[in-house]
Design a protein around this motif. Sequence first.
Motif, mmCIF file in Angstrom:
data_model
loop_
_atom_site.group_PDB
_atom_site.id
_atom_site.type_symbol
_atom_site.label_atom_id
_atom_site.label_comp_id
_atom_site.label_asym_id
_atom_site.label_seq_id
_atom_site.Cartn_x
_atom_site.Cartn_y
_atom_site.Cartn_z
ATOM 1 N N UNK A 192 10.922 -20.573 0.787
ATOM 2 C CA UNK A 192 12.239 -20.953 0.251
ATOM 3 C C UNK A 192 13.220 -19.799 0.064
ATOM 4 N N UNK A 193 12.748 -18.564 0.152
ATOM 5 C CA UNK A 193 13.613 -17.414 -0.100
ATOM 6 C C UNK A 193 14.667 -17.284 0.999
ATOM 7 N N UNK A 194 15.939 -17.417 0.613
ATOM 8 C CA UNK A 194 17.022 -17.326 1.592
ATOM 9 C C UNK A 194 17.199 -15.911 2.120
ATOM 10 N N UNK A 195 16.603 -14.932 1.448
ATOM 11 C CA UNK A 195 16.658 -13.567 1.956
ATOM 12 C C UNK A 195 15.781 -13.413 3.196
ATOM 13 N N UNK A 196 14.770 -14.265 3.287
ATOM 14 C CA UNK A 196 13.881 -14.204 4.448
ATOM 15 C C UNK A 196 14.467 -14.931 5.652
ATOM 16 N N UNK A 197 15.153 -16.050 5.394
ATOM 17 C CA UNK A 197 15.703 -16.833 6.499
ATOM 18 C C UNK A 197 16.772 -17.774 5.990
ATOM 19 N N UNK A 198 17.884 -17.838 6.700
ATOM 20 C CA UNK A 198 18.923 -18.820 6.436
ATOM 21 C C UNK A 198 19.323 -19.461 7.761
ATOM 22 N N UNK A 199 19.890 -20.662 7.684
ATOM 23 C CA UNK A 199 20.360 -21.358 8.881
ATOM 24 C C UNK A 199 21.870 -21.212 8.979
ATOM 25 N N UNK A 200 22.340 -20.969 10.196
ATOM 26 C CA UNK A 200 23.767 -20.747 10.427
ATOM 27 C C UNK A 200 24.219 -21.579 11.616
ATOM 28 N N UNK A 201 25.328 -22.298 11.447
ATOM 29 C CA UNK A 201 25.934 -23.032 12.560
ATOM 30 C C UNK A 201 27.022 -22.161 13.159
ATOM 31 N N UNK A 202 26.900 -21.877 14.449
ATOM 32 C CA UNK A 202 27.872 -21.036 15.142
ATOM 33 C C UNK A 202 28.234 -21.687 16.472
ATOM 34 N N UNK A 203 29.205 -21.091 17.138
ATOM 35 C CA UNK A 203 29.524 -21.535 18.479
ATOM 36 C C UNK A 203 28.327 -21.256 19.389
ATOM 37 N N UNK A 204 28.158 -22.111 20.361
ATOM 38 C CA UNK A 204 27.053 -21.965 21.299
ATOM 39 C C UNK A 204 27.407 -20.884 22.310
ATOM 40 N N UNK A 205 26.948 -19.680 22.055
ATOM 41 C CA UNK A 205 27.273 -18.548 22.924
ATOM 42 C C UNK A 205 26.326 -18.544 24.120
ATOM 43 N N UNK A 206 26.787 -19.044 25.241
ATOM 44 C CA UNK A 206 25.960 -19.106 26.442
ATOM 45 C C UNK A 206 26.279 -17.986 27.425
ATOM 46 N N UNK A 207 27.230 -17.147 27.049
ATOM 47 C CA UNK A 207 27.642 -16.078 27.959
ATOM 48 C C UNK A 207 28.886 -16.452 28.735
ATOM 49 N N UNK A 208 29.049 -17.727 29.046
ATOM 50 C CA UNK A 208 30.231 -18.215 29.740
ATOM 51 C C UNK A 208 30.784 -19.420 28.983
ATOM 52 N N UNK A 209 32.097 -19.484 28.887
ATOM 53 C CA UNK A 209 32.729 -20.606 28.196
ATOM 54 C C UNK A 209 32.709 -21.836 29.088
ATOM 55 N N UNK A 210 32.217 -22.931 28.561
ATOM 56 C CA UNK A 210 32.185 -24.183 29.322
ATOM 57 C C UNK A 210 33.527 -24.898 29.132
ATOM 58 N N UNK A 211 34.511 -24.487 29.928
ATOM 59 C CA UNK A 211 35.851 -25.011 29.741
ATOM 60 C C UNK A 211 35.928 -26.514 29.998
ATOM 61 N N UNK A 212 35.065 -27.033 30.833
ATOM 62 C CA UNK A 212 35.112 -28.459 31.142
ATOM 63 C C UNK A 212 34.760 -29.317 29.923
#
Length: 260
Positions: A192-212
């Motif tokens: 349960x210790x958030x210092x050990x691990x937390x969850x983060x929602x971020x943009x899906x960085x795939x290396x290339x932007x999926x403009x479509x």
Amino acid sequence: MTGSNSMSSGYCSQDEESDDFTFFTAKTSFFRQPQAKQVAKNVTKEEEEDKRTSLTEEEIKAKIDDYNSKVTENGMKLSSDGTYTGFIKVHLKLRRPVTVLSVDGKLGTCSSSDSSDNRTSFYLPSDAVKQLHISSTTTVKEVIQGLLKKFMVQDNPRKFALYSQTRRNSQDLFQKLPISDCPLYVRLLAGPDLENLTFVLKENETGEVEWHAFSVPELQNFLIILEKEEKDRMRLVEQRYAAYKEKLQQALCKVEGKPG
């Protein structure tokens, strides 16, 4: 799930007494839990080996008991069929605006809007944290879908990814979680210790932007944002060089004013 809250194989309901929401998937055997290979980077070798195989019912129960002994609230609850429920917190760290449904114009400062369908490009607060009540069978994909639905985000879920954030040597490390992983299982392994691990929602960085994956209004809005950022950056550069020029002129005047 039925009605307006319908979503794949689970249900998502608003908690009336808090800002949390519950999201359970159809229950399955604990033997079907994911291997969860890509979790916290600072765990021991023995824990990494545990992640490669599903835990037995006895091991699950022992870990839940240990987990609950370290918290005063929001513990995990084991069901008779081997599944379990609990809470995770997800931090939203989105750098780009999202498309949301506008409700009475109370979403905040907007970049642009499309009045035809009440959709608005909006920057979500960078410090937003959402607590979710989920099942051990709830997947990363379903957590992302549930979060987007909670914030009325209309963007394609593929634009986003759930990361586990750990800390090592005073540095934050982010590990992208596969969409089939189960976050509650990852939480149980990390404790349960958030210092050990937390969850983060971020943009899906795939290396290339999926403009479509973006709509025309979204792309037009990005152009507006880029133009604004360009003007802001140019103004800062001009101010910086103007300050340098003024200092050089002052220094030149001092030198020219000295007797030869």
